[in-house]
Design a protein around this motif. Structure first.
Motif, PDB file in Angstrom:
ATOM      1  N   GLN A 144      94.671 -24.174 -41.455  1.00  0.00           N
ATOM      2  CA  GLN A 144      94.095 -24.244 -40.109  1.00  0.00           C
ATOM      3  C   GLN A 144      94.803 -23.251 -39.182  1.00  0.00           C
ATOM      4  O   GLN A 144      94.159 -22.583 -38.371  1.00  0.00           O
ATOM      5  CB  GLN A 144      94.225 -25.676 -39.575  1.00  0.00           C
ATOM      6  N   ARG A 145      96.122 -23.147 -39.294  1.00  0.00           N
ATOM      7  CA  ARG A 145      96.856 -22.166 -38.485  1.00  0.00           C
ATOM      8  C   ARG A 145      96.417 -20.750 -38.822  1.00  0.00           C
ATOM      9  O   ARG A 145      96.256 -19.898 -37.934  1.00  0.00           O
ATOM     10  CB  ARG A 145      98.365 -22.300 -38.727  1.00  0.00           C
ATOM     11  N   LEU A 146      96.212 -20.480 -40.108  1.00  0.00           N
ATOM     12  CA  LEU A 146      95.740 -19.160 -40.524  1.00  0.00           C
ATOM     13  C   LEU A 146      94.363 -18.876 -39.926  1.00  0.00           C
ATOM     14  O   LEU A 146      94.130 -17.793 -39.364  1.00  0.00           O
ATOM     15  CB  LEU A 146      95.699 -19.079 -42.052  1.00  0.00           C
ATOM     16  N   VAL A 147      93.457 -19.861 -40.040  1.00  0.00           N
ATOM     17  CA  VAL A 147      92.104 -19.694 -39.486  1.00  0.00           C
ATOM     18  C   VAL A 147      92.181 -19.486 -37.978  1.00  0.00           C
ATOM     19  O   VAL A 147      91.495 -18.605 -37.421  1.00  0.00           O
ATOM     20  CB  VAL A 147      91.209 -20.898 -39.848  1.00  0.00           C
ATOM     21  N   ASN A 148      93.021 -20.258 -37.291  1.00  0.00           N
ATOM     22  CA  ASN A 148      93.167 -20.090 -35.839  1.00  0.00           C
ATOM     23  C   ASN A 148      93.704 -18.698 -35.503  1.00  0.00           C
ATOM     24  O   ASN A 148      93.262 -18.082 -34.527  1.00  0.00           O
ATOM     25  CB  ASN A 148      94.097 -21.173 -35.273  1.00  0.00           C
ATOM     26  N   GLY A 149      94.648 -18.218 -36.300  1.00  0.00           N
ATOM     27  CA  GLY A 149      95.167 -16.867 -36.082  1.00  0.00           C
ATOM     28  C   GLY A 149      94.088 -15.819 -36.262  1.00  0.00           C
ATOM     29  O   GLY A 149      93.988 -14.870 -35.471  1.00  0.00           O
ATOM     30  N   VAL A 150      93.268 -15.982 -37.308  1.00  0.00           N
ATOM     31  CA  VAL A 150      92.173 -15.037 -37.543  1.00  0.00           C
ATOM     32  C   VAL A 150      91.168 -15.109 -36.397  1.00  0.00           C
ATOM     33  O   VAL A 150      90.681 -14.069 -35.915  1.00  0.00           O
ATOM     34  CB  VAL A 150      91.489 -15.327 -38.903  1.00  0.00           C
ATOM     35  N   LEU A 151      90.852 -16.327 -35.934  1.00  0.00           N
ATOM     36  CA  LEU A 151      89.910 -16.462 -34.815  1.00  0.00           C
ATOM     37  C   LEU A 151      90.468 -15.833 -33.537  1.00  0.00           C
ATOM     38  O   LEU A 151      89.730 -15.193 -32.778  1.00  0.00           O
ATOM     39  CB  LEU A 151      89.575 -17.936 -34.587  1.00  0.00           C
ATOM     40  N   ARG A 152      91.789 -16.003 -33.291  1.00  0.00           N
ATOM     41  CA  ARG A 152      92.394 -15.348 -32.120  1.00  0.00           C
ATOM     42  C   ARG A 152      92.299 -13.823 -32.256  1.00  0.00           C
ATOM     43  O   ARG A 152      92.008 -13.121 -31.295  1.00  0.00           O
ATOM     44  CB  ARG A 152      93.866 -15.784 -31.966  1.00  0.00           C
ATOM     45  N   TRP A 153      92.550 -13.340 -33.465  1.00  0.00           N
ATOM     46  CA  TRP A 153      92.468 -11.901 -33.704  1.00  0.00           C
ATOM     47  C   TRP A 153      91.043 -11.402 -33.459  1.00  0.00           C
ATOM     48  O   TRP A 153      90.829 -10.375 -32.813  1.00  0.00           O
ATOM     49  CB  TRP A 153      92.913 -11.590 -35.128  1.00  0.00           C
ATOM     50  N   ILE A 154      90.027 -12.155 -33.955  1.00  0.00           N
ATOM     51  CA  ILE A 154      88.616 -11.791 -33.729  1.00  0.00           C
ATOM     52  C   ILE A 154      88.307 -11.825 -32.243  1.00  0.00           C
ATOM     53  O   ILE A 154      87.622 -10.943 -31.709  1.00  0.00           O
ATOM     54  CB  ILE A 154      87.678 -12.725 -34.529  1.00  0.00           C
ATOM     55  N   ASN A 155      88.787 -12.850 -31.529  1.00  0.00           N
ATOM     56  CA  ASN A 155      88.568 -12.979 -30.099  1.00  0.00           C
ATOM     57  C   ASN A 155      89.158 -11.784 -29.346  1.00  0.00           C
ATOM     58  O   ASN A 155      88.511 -11.204 -28.465  1.00  0.00           O
ATOM     59  CB  ASN A 155      89.180 -14.296 -29.607  1.00  0.00           C
ATOM     60  N   GLU A 156      90.397 -11.412 -29.705  1.00  0.00           N
ATOM     61  CA  GLU A 156      91.026 -10.254 -29.063  1.00  0.00           C
ATOM     62  C   GLU A 156      90.249  -8.972 -29.386  1.00  0.00           C
ATOM     63  O   GLU A 156      90.061  -8.114 -28.523  1.00  0.00           O
ATOM     64  CB  GLU A 156      92.483 -10.122 -29.529  1.00  0.00           C
ATOM     65  N   TYR A 157      89.791  -8.858 -30.626  1.00  0.00           N
ATOM     66  CA  TYR A 157      89.020  -7.684 -31.034  1.00  0.00           C
ATOM     67  C   TYR A 157      87.719  -7.606 -30.235  1.00  0.00           C
ATOM     68  O   TYR A 157      87.322  -6.523 -29.786  1.00  0.00           O
ATOM     69  CB  TYR A 157      88.756  -7.741 -32.530  1.00  0.00           C
ATOM     70  N   GLN A 158      87.046  -8.786 -30.035  1.00  0.00           N
ATOM     71  CA  GLN A 158      85.812  -8.819 -29.255  1.00  0.00           C
ATOM     72  C   GLN A 158      86.083  -8.399 -27.794  1.00  0.00           C
ATOM     73  O   GLN A 158      85.287  -7.694 -27.197  1.00  0.00           O
ATOM     74  CB  GLN A 158      85.194 -10.216 -29.260  1.00  0.00           C
ATOM     75  N   ARG A 159      87.191  -8.841 -27.232  1.00  0.00           N
ATOM     76  CA  ARG A 159      87.531  -8.469 -25.843  1.00  0.00           C
ATOM     77  C   ARG A 159      87.737  -6.956 -25.749  1.00  0.00           C
ATOM     78  O   ARG A 159      87.343  -6.344 -24.744  1.00  0.00           O
ATOM     79  CB  ARG A 159      88.807  -9.168 -25.400  1.00  0.00           C
ATOM     80  N   LEU A 160      88.369  -6.392 -26.759  1.00  0.00           N
ATOM     81  CA  LEU A 160      88.597  -4.942 -26.733  1.00  0.00           C
ATOM     82  C   LEU A 160      87.268  -4.176 -26.795  1.00  0.00           C
ATOM     83  O   LEU A 160      87.088  -3.148 -26.160  1.00  0.00           O
ATOM     84  CB  LEU A 160      89.514  -4.509 -27.866  1.00  0.00           C
ATOM     85  N   ILE A 161      86.347  -4.714 -27.608  1.00  0.00           N
ATOM     86  CA  ILE A 161      85.050  -4.040 -27.759  1.00  0.00           C
ATOM     87  C   ILE A 161      84.241  -4.168 -26.472  1.00  0.00           C
ATOM     88  O   ILE A 161      83.575  -3.233 -26.051  1.00  0.00           O
ATOM     89  CB  ILE A 161      84.293  -4.612 -28.964  1.00  0.00           C
ATOM     90  N   ASN A 162      84.251  -5.342 -25.869  1.00  0.00           N
ATOM     91  CA  ASN A 162      83.459  -5.561 -24.658  1.00  0.00           C
ATOM     92  C   ASN A 162      84.201  -4.964 -23.499  1.00  0.00           C
ATOM     93  O   ASN A 162      83.881  -4.462 -22.577  1.00  0.00           O
ATOM     94  CB  ASN A 162      83.184  -7.045 -24.414  1.00  0.00           C
TER      95      ASN A 162
END
Length: 97
Positions: free
Chosen positions: A79-97
């Motif tokens: 779950q921590r790994l998945v949360n880390g990946v989701l945070r990384w995706i979220n940060e990546y989305q913010r960078l793109i937008n």
């Protein structure tokens, strides 16, 4: 005198019969105690075997609990790994937008 000895012998024989009957009674009581002790020993052996069974079940439950705890730790780490990946995706989305 002969009559006195005869009566005395009867008295002694009566006492000896009484002692014999008393000894038979004591022997009967001792046999009863022996049987009772055998019964108690049998019950104690049964209790001991039951306690061994319970201890075995408790050891199995303890091992199962350790296994479950290990699985829960693995799920927590996943779950921590998945949360880390989701945070990384979220940060990546913010960078793109």
């Amino acid at each position: 005198m002969h009559s006195f000895i005869n009566e005395y012998q009867r008295l002694v024989n009566g006492v000896l019969r009484w002692i014999n009957e008393d000894q038979r009674l004591v022997n009967g009581v001792l046999r009863w105690i022996n049987e009772d002790q055998r019964l108690v020993n049998g019950v104690l052996r049964w209790i001991n075997e039951y306690q061994r069974l319970v201890n075995g079940v408790l050891r199995w439950i303890n091992e199962y609990q350790r296994l479950v705890n290990g699985v829960l730790r693995w799920i927590n780490e996943y779950q921590r790994l998945v949360n880390g990946v989701l945070r990384w995706i979220n940060e990546y989305q913010r960078l793109i937008n």
